[in-house]
Motif scaffolding. Structure first.
Motif, short mmCIF file in Angstrom:
data_model
loop_
_atom_site.label_atom_id
_atom_site.label_comp_id
_atom_site.label_asym_id
_atom_site.label_seq_id
_atom_site.Cartn_x
_atom_site.Cartn_y
_atom_site.Cartn_z
N THR A 82 0.85 -1.19 0.00
CA THR A 82 0.00 0.00 0.00
C THR A 82 0.89 1.24 0.00
O THR A 82 2.10 1.14 0.20
CB THR A 82 -0.92 0.04 1.24
N PRO A 83 0.32 2.43 -0.19
CA PRO A 83 1.13 3.66 -0.13
C PRO A 83 1.75 3.91 1.24
O PRO A 83 2.66 4.72 1.36
CB PRO A 83 0.13 4.77 -0.49
N LEU A 84 1.26 3.23 2.29
CA LEU A 84 1.84 3.38 3.63
C LEU A 84 3.05 2.47 3.84
O LEU A 84 3.71 2.55 4.87
CB LEU A 84 0.78 3.08 4.70
N ASP A 85 3.33 1.61 2.89
CA ASP A 85 4.47 0.70 2.96
C ASP A 85 5.77 1.50 2.85
O ASP A 85 5.91 2.34 1.96
CB ASP A 85 4.37 -0.31 1.81
N SER A 86 6.72 1.24 3.75
CA SER A 86 8.00 1.96 3.67
C SER A 86 8.73 1.65 2.36
O SER A 86 9.60 2.41 1.94
CB SER A 86 8.88 1.59 4.88
N VAL A 93 3.71 0.64 -6.43
CA VAL A 93 2.38 1.06 -5.97
C VAL A 93 1.95 2.36 -6.64
O VAL A 93 0.78 2.54 -6.97
CB VAL A 93 2.38 1.23 -4.43
N PHE A 94 2.92 3.25 -6.86
CA PHE A 94 2.61 4.56 -7.45
C PHE A 94 2.76 4.52 -8.97
O PHE A 94 3.73 3.98 -9.49
CB PHE A 94 3.54 5.64 -6.88
N VAL A 153 0.49 11.75 -10.40
CA VAL A 153 0.78 10.59 -9.55
C VAL A 153 -0.51 10.09 -8.91
O VAL A 153 -1.34 10.87 -8.43
CB VAL A 153 1.78 10.95 -8.44
N LYS A 154 -0.66 8.78 -8.91
CA LYS A 154 -1.72 8.15 -8.12
C LYS A 154 -1.23 6.77 -7.70
O LYS A 154 -0.24 6.26 -8.23
CB LYS A 154 -3.03 8.07 -8.88
N ALA A 155 -1.89 6.21 -6.72
CA ALA A 155 -1.51 4.87 -6.24
C ALA A 155 -2.70 3.95 -6.39
O ALA A 155 -3.85 4.36 -6.21
CB ALA A 155 -1.08 4.94 -4.78
N GLU A 156 -2.41 2.70 -6.73
CA GLU A 156 -3.48 1.70 -6.83
C GLU A 156 -2.89 0.32 -6.60
O GLU A 156 -1.70 0.10 -6.78
CB GLU A 156 -4.19 1.78 -8.19
N GLY A 157 -3.74 -0.56 -6.15
CA GLY A 157 -3.29 -1.92 -5.88
C GLY A 157 -4.34 -2.68 -5.09
O GLY A 157 -5.52 -2.34 -5.11
N SER A 158 -3.89 -3.71 -4.38
CA SER A 158 -4.77 -4.55 -3.58
C SER A 158 -4.25 -4.65 -2.15
O SER A 158 -3.04 -4.75 -1.94
CB SER A 158 -4.87 -5.97 -4.17
N GLY A 185 -7.24 -8.83 -0.78
CA GLY A 185 -7.54 -8.79 -2.21
C GLY A 185 -8.43 -7.64 -2.62
O GLY A 185 -8.61 -7.39 -3.82
N LYS A 186 -9.00 -6.92 -1.65
CA LYS A 186 -9.83 -5.76 -2.00
C LYS A 186 -8.95 -4.68 -2.61
O LYS A 186 -7.82 -4.46 -2.19
CB LYS A 186 -10.54 -5.21 -0.75
N LYS A 187 -9.48 -3.99 -3.61
CA LYS A 187 -8.71 -2.99 -4.35
C LYS A 187 -8.72 -1.64 -3.63
O LYS A 187 -9.65 -1.32 -2.90
CB LYS A 187 -9.30 -2.80 -5.75
N PHE A 188 -7.66 -0.88 -3.86
CA PHE A 188 -7.64 0.51 -3.42
C PHE A 188 -7.13 1.36 -4.56
O PHE A 188 -6.39 0.90 -5.43
CB PHE A 188 -6.76 0.71 -2.18
N THR A 189 -7.55 2.60 -4.58
CA THR A 189 -7.04 3.58 -5.53
C THR A 189 -7.12 4.95 -4.88
O THR A 189 -8.03 5.21 -4.10
CB THR A 189 -7.80 3.54 -6.87
#
Length: 198
Positions: A82-86, A93-94, A153-158, A185-189
């Motif tokens: 996720t975008p919070l991942d170091s 992700v980005f 820039v945007k972030a997306e993933g699961s 497995g739920k998506k985020f954007t």
């Protein structure tokens, strides 16, 4: 007389088929309310929302905010992927696109070996109505050196692991089996933001 019985048999047969069909539809596991909820639900996690804002131009950085808008559900999530991942800038992700040319910035995506089970600092808990913030500095060697510049820039993933409970209630077994968590497995954007580099 034979015509009367033939007509009567046809009518009875038609009514029987209609009643059986109605009974089947009524007893079907796919009810109307189920169909409606499926069509209106998103693939994300109800209440969780990522947002990006630029907080610095030199060095270029974005403020990532994850907010829990749910009035009564806490969430604990695994930051990985996720975008919070170091390691977010090493995992793709980005999505970064040159604002002028429209060309995507080619990133060096690394395969990262993670220690299992995830350490406690790899989890973040959001109580209802709270948020978590992290500033991500875009200072990797693969970032273009041209300045000034603008990038979309945007972030997306699961999500890999998310539990609808507080972090203290997430057990070692839960963390070891994060792929089996309720929202895995739920998506985020996120929103798309224009990042200026000076």
């Amino acid at each position: 007389m034979a015509n009367f019985w033939t007509s009567r048999t046809a009518v009875i047969t038609g009514i029987s088929i209609t009643l059986l069909g109605a009974f089947y539809v009524y007893q079907s596991p796919t009810s109307i309310s189920y169909t409606m909820s499926k069509s209106t639900s998103s693939d994300g996690i109800p209440g969780l929302e990522f947002k990006l804002n630029q907080d610095s131009r030199n060095p270029p950085s974005l403020l990532v905010t994850l907010k829990n808008n749910s009035p009564d559900t806490p969430y604990t999530l695994l930051k990985w992927g996720t975008p919070l991942d170091s390691a977010a800038l090493n995992t793709g992700v980005f999505k970064i696109v040159d604002s002028d040319s429209g060309d995507e910035v080619q990133q060096f995506v690394l395969k990262i070996n993670r220690k299992m089970p995830p350490e406690q600092e790899e989890l973040v808990t959001l109580a209802p109505g709270t948020e978590e913030e992290l500033s991500v500095v875009f200072n990797k060697p693969w970032m273009p050196e041209e300045k000034p510049a603008k990038y979309k820039v945007k972030a997306e993933g699961s999500f890999l692991g998310v539990w609808d409970k507080y972090g203290g209630d997430v057990t070692e077994d839960d963390k070891n089996a994060y792929n089996d968590s309720p929202f895995s497995g739920k998506k985020f954007t996120t929103n798309e933001v224009v990042m200026e580099v000076h």
